[in-house]
Design a protein around this motif. Sequence first.
Motif, PDB file in Angstrom:
ATOM      1  N   PRO A 153       0.817  -1.214   0.000  1.00  0.00           N
ATOM      2  CA  PRO A 153       0.000   0.000   0.000  1.00  0.00           C
ATOM      3  C   PRO A 153       0.851   1.265   0.000  1.00  0.00           C
ATOM      4  O   PRO A 153       1.931   1.313   0.583  1.00  0.00           O
ATOM      5  CB  PRO A 153      -0.807  -0.123   1.295  1.00  0.00           C
ATOM      6  CG  PRO A 153       0.010  -1.001   2.176  1.00  0.00           C
ATOM      7  CD  PRO A 153       0.730  -1.953   1.260  1.00  0.00           C
ATOM      8  N   ILE A 154       0.351   2.274  -0.698  1.00  0.00           N
ATOM      9  CA  ILE A 154       0.954   3.604  -0.710  1.00  0.00           C
ATOM     10  C   ILE A 154      -0.156   4.596  -0.388  1.00  0.00           C
ATOM     11  O   ILE A 154      -1.259   4.498  -0.917  1.00  0.00           O
ATOM     12  CB  ILE A 154       1.585   3.922  -2.077  1.00  0.00           C
ATOM     13  CG1 ILE A 154       2.705   2.926  -2.392  1.00  0.00           C
ATOM     14  CG2 ILE A 154       2.135   5.341  -2.107  1.00  0.00           C
ATOM     15  CD1 ILE A 154       3.327   3.131  -3.753  1.00  0.00           C
ATOM     16  N   ARG A 155       0.134   5.548   0.500  1.00  0.00           N
ATOM     17  CA  ARG A 155      -0.883   6.491   0.938  1.00  0.00           C
ATOM     18  C   ARG A 155      -0.337   7.912   0.871  1.00  0.00           C
ATOM     19  O   ARG A 155       0.868   8.138   0.999  1.00  0.00           O
ATOM     20  CB  ARG A 155      -1.331   6.172   2.374  1.00  0.00           C
ATOM     21  CG  ARG A 155      -1.874   4.754   2.554  1.00  0.00           C
ATOM     22  CD  ARG A 155      -2.336   4.504   3.980  1.00  0.00           C
ATOM     23  NE  ARG A 155      -3.530   5.263   4.307  1.00  0.00           N
ATOM     24  CZ  ARG A 155      -4.769   4.885   3.999  1.00  0.00           C
ATOM     25  NH1 ARG A 155      -4.983   3.748   3.350  1.00  0.00           N
ATOM     26  NH2 ARG A 155      -5.805   5.625   4.341  1.00  0.00           N
ATOM     27  N   TRP A 156      -1.234   8.863   0.643  1.00  0.00           N
ATOM     28  CA  TRP A 156      -0.891  10.275   0.768  1.00  0.00           C
ATOM     29  C   TRP A 156      -0.991  10.665   2.233  1.00  0.00           C
ATOM     30  O   TRP A 156      -1.896  10.221   2.941  1.00  0.00           O
ATOM     31  CB  TRP A 156      -1.847  11.150  -0.039  1.00  0.00           C
ATOM     32  CG  TRP A 156      -1.616  11.175  -1.512  1.00  0.00           C
ATOM     33  CD1 TRP A 156      -2.420  10.655  -2.479  1.00  0.00           C
ATOM     34  CD2 TRP A 156      -0.512  11.776  -2.201  1.00  0.00           C
ATOM     35  NE1 TRP A 156      -1.894  10.874  -3.728  1.00  0.00           N
ATOM     36  CE2 TRP A 156      -0.713  11.564  -3.585  1.00  0.00           C
ATOM     37  CE3 TRP A 156       0.633  12.456  -1.784  1.00  0.00           C
ATOM     38  CZ2 TRP A 156       0.176  12.015  -4.549  1.00  0.00           C
ATOM     39  CZ3 TRP A 156       1.521  12.907  -2.739  1.00  0.00           C
ATOM     40  CH2 TRP A 156       1.293  12.690  -4.107  1.00  0.00           C
ATOM     41  N   ALA A 157      -0.092  11.513   2.682  1.00  0.00           N
ATOM     42  CA  ALA A 157      -0.143  12.025   4.051  1.00  0.00           C
ATOM     43  C   ALA A 157      -0.438  13.521   4.014  1.00  0.00           C
ATOM     44  O   ALA A 157       0.176  14.271   3.245  1.00  0.00           O
ATOM     45  CB  ALA A 157       1.181  11.777   4.768  1.00  0.00           C
ATOM     46  N   TYR A 158      -1.390  13.943   4.851  1.00  0.00           N
ATOM     47  CA  TYR A 158      -1.769  15.348   4.957  1.00  0.00           C
ATOM     48  C   TYR A 158      -1.564  15.800   6.396  1.00  0.00           C
ATOM     49  O   TYR A 158      -1.891  15.076   7.342  1.00  0.00           O
ATOM     50  CB  TYR A 158      -3.227  15.553   4.552  1.00  0.00           C
ATOM     51  CG  TYR A 158      -3.496  15.243   3.099  1.00  0.00           C
ATOM     52  CD1 TYR A 158      -3.416  16.237   2.134  1.00  0.00           C
ATOM     53  CD2 TYR A 158      -3.809  13.948   2.694  1.00  0.00           C
ATOM     54  CE1 TYR A 158      -3.651  15.951   0.794  1.00  0.00           C
ATOM     55  CE2 TYR A 158      -4.040  13.655   1.358  1.00  0.00           C
ATOM     56  CZ  TYR A 158      -3.957  14.666   0.415  1.00  0.00           C
ATOM     57  OH  TYR A 158      -4.181  14.378  -0.911  1.00  0.00           O
ATOM     58  N   GLY A 159      -1.022  17.004   6.543  1.00  0.00           N
ATOM     59  CA  GLY A 159      -0.749  17.535   7.866  1.00  0.00           C
ATOM     60  C   GLY A 159      -1.724  18.622   8.258  1.00  0.00           C
ATOM     61  O   GLY A 159      -2.896  18.617   7.851  1.00  0.00           O
ATOM     62  N   GLU A 160      -1.234  19.573   9.045  1.00  0.00           N
ATOM     63  CA  GLU A 160      -2.075  20.659   9.530  1.00  0.00           C
ATOM     64  C   GLU A 160      -2.609  21.481   8.366  1.00  0.00           C
ATOM     65  O   GLU A 160      -1.937  21.665   7.352  1.00  0.00           O
ATOM     66  CB  GLU A 160      -1.263  21.540  10.478  1.00  0.00           C
ATOM     67  CG  GLU A 160      -0.839  20.808  11.757  1.00  0.00           C
ATOM     68  CD  GLU A 160       0.075  21.653  12.620  1.00  0.00           C
ATOM     69  OE1 GLU A 160       0.746  22.539  12.051  1.00  0.00           O
ATOM     70  OE2 GLU A 160       0.118  21.425  13.844  1.00  0.00           O
ATOM     71  N   ALA A 161      -3.836  21.975   8.516  1.00  0.00           N
ATOM     72  CA  ALA A 161      -4.522  22.745   7.472  1.00  0.00           C
ATOM     73  C   ALA A 161      -4.650  21.935   6.190  1.00  0.00           C
ATOM     74  O   ALA A 161      -4.733  22.488   5.098  1.00  0.00           O
ATOM     75  CB  ALA A 161      -3.796  24.062   7.204  1.00  0.00           C
ATOM     76  N   ASP A 162      -4.648  20.602   6.342  1.00  0.00           N
ATOM     77  CA  ASP A 162      -4.803  19.687   5.208  1.00  0.00           C
ATOM     78  C   ASP A 162      -3.711  19.888   4.155  1.00  0.00           C
ATOM     79  O   ASP A 162      -3.933  19.704   2.957  1.00  0.00           O
ATOM     80  CB  ASP A 162      -6.183  19.848   4.567  1.00  0.00           C
ATOM     81  CG  ASP A 162      -6.789  18.495   4.198  1.00  0.00           C
ATOM     82  OD1 ASP A 162      -6.427  17.488   4.842  1.00  0.00           O
ATOM     83  OD2 ASP A 162      -7.613  18.455   3.270  1.00  0.00           O
ATOM     84  N   THR A 163      -2.523  20.258   4.605  1.00  0.00           N
ATOM     85  CA  THR A 163      -1.387  20.434   3.703  1.00  0.00           C
ATOM     86  C   THR A 163      -0.807  19.075   3.326  1.00  0.00           C
ATOM     87  O   THR A 163      -0.557  18.238   4.194  1.00  0.00           O
ATOM     88  CB  THR A 163      -0.291  21.273   4.380  1.00  0.00           C
ATOM     89  OG1 THR A 163      -0.838  22.526   4.778  1.00  0.00           O
ATOM     90  CG2 THR A 163       0.872  21.502   3.432  1.00  0.00           C
TER      91      THR A 163
END
Length: 300
Positions: A48-58
């Motif tokens: 599996p490969i996933r996108w990671a999003y941080g604060e403010a959906d960055t």
Amino acid sequence: MRARASRPSRPLRRVGQRGEHALDSYLSEVLGQPIRTVEHGPRAGDRPIRWAYGEADTQLGLVKIGSSARDRELVRHEAEVLRMLADRPLKVVVPPVVLHHGEWDGREVLLLSPPPTGSGKVPAGLLHAAIAEIAGLGRAPGGGSSSGLPLACPEPGRADGPAAGGPAVPYLGLDAERHPDGFAWHGDFVPANLAAGADGRLFVGNWERFGTGVPFGFDALHHFFHRALRRMGPAEAARACVAQAGITLEPFGLSSPQARRTAAHYLITLADRHHRDGHEPLGPPSAWLTPLIDQLEALP
């Protein structure tokens, strides 16, 4: 200034929870900010490969997860390669940056900076320059042997020995077949892993198959072969790879006989990789490769 790959700020640790929410919690803890991950398109094999999003959906980057022993090895290898690349003065190639590498629930986790967006067709000259720069990674930074690099290829591919003759590779100033330590190759140099940057450099992702000690030209042949597979079956694409090898490798100074030998070596190496992975996406080599090799061996 080149961005440098980060190293884990704490020992690798296991987390007992499972599932994407547990992964989000793990990344949130080690990165010190709320992290949300979502599945990213097709998987590399079953990994599996996933996108990671941080604060403010960055958008922070891509998360690679290795669960099986083989996948864990590949993820660790890519992290090691990218840390090596962060210390090399690359002029053309832009690799991802390691944002985090650790262990979660017995799985290898690698968070990488995201690729650029909006890239169009990569110019041929940029492709050639990137292939040559990667090939040169088979040498130590100051010249000479690359044996000090902790980068054994995860699959076989070392040249059997030096071959006689051959013109110099214009980009490297080295003999394409006689260099005693061979050359490096990215290992998955396909359009999906490439993106031209606005600065005239080439982003190259997915370094888990990087290796050294191979003949010059493997990446160029891999790029041709996988583009051919979009239009034809594996057997026909393999024949085209060998038939067009002279044209494919001509920009690097290889003669047609050298190019054909290199293409055959590349295809055998690729089939062996599939065998070791326990996954044959092109079908059995007896169907798409063996008849071609038999034909080449019969030539004078």
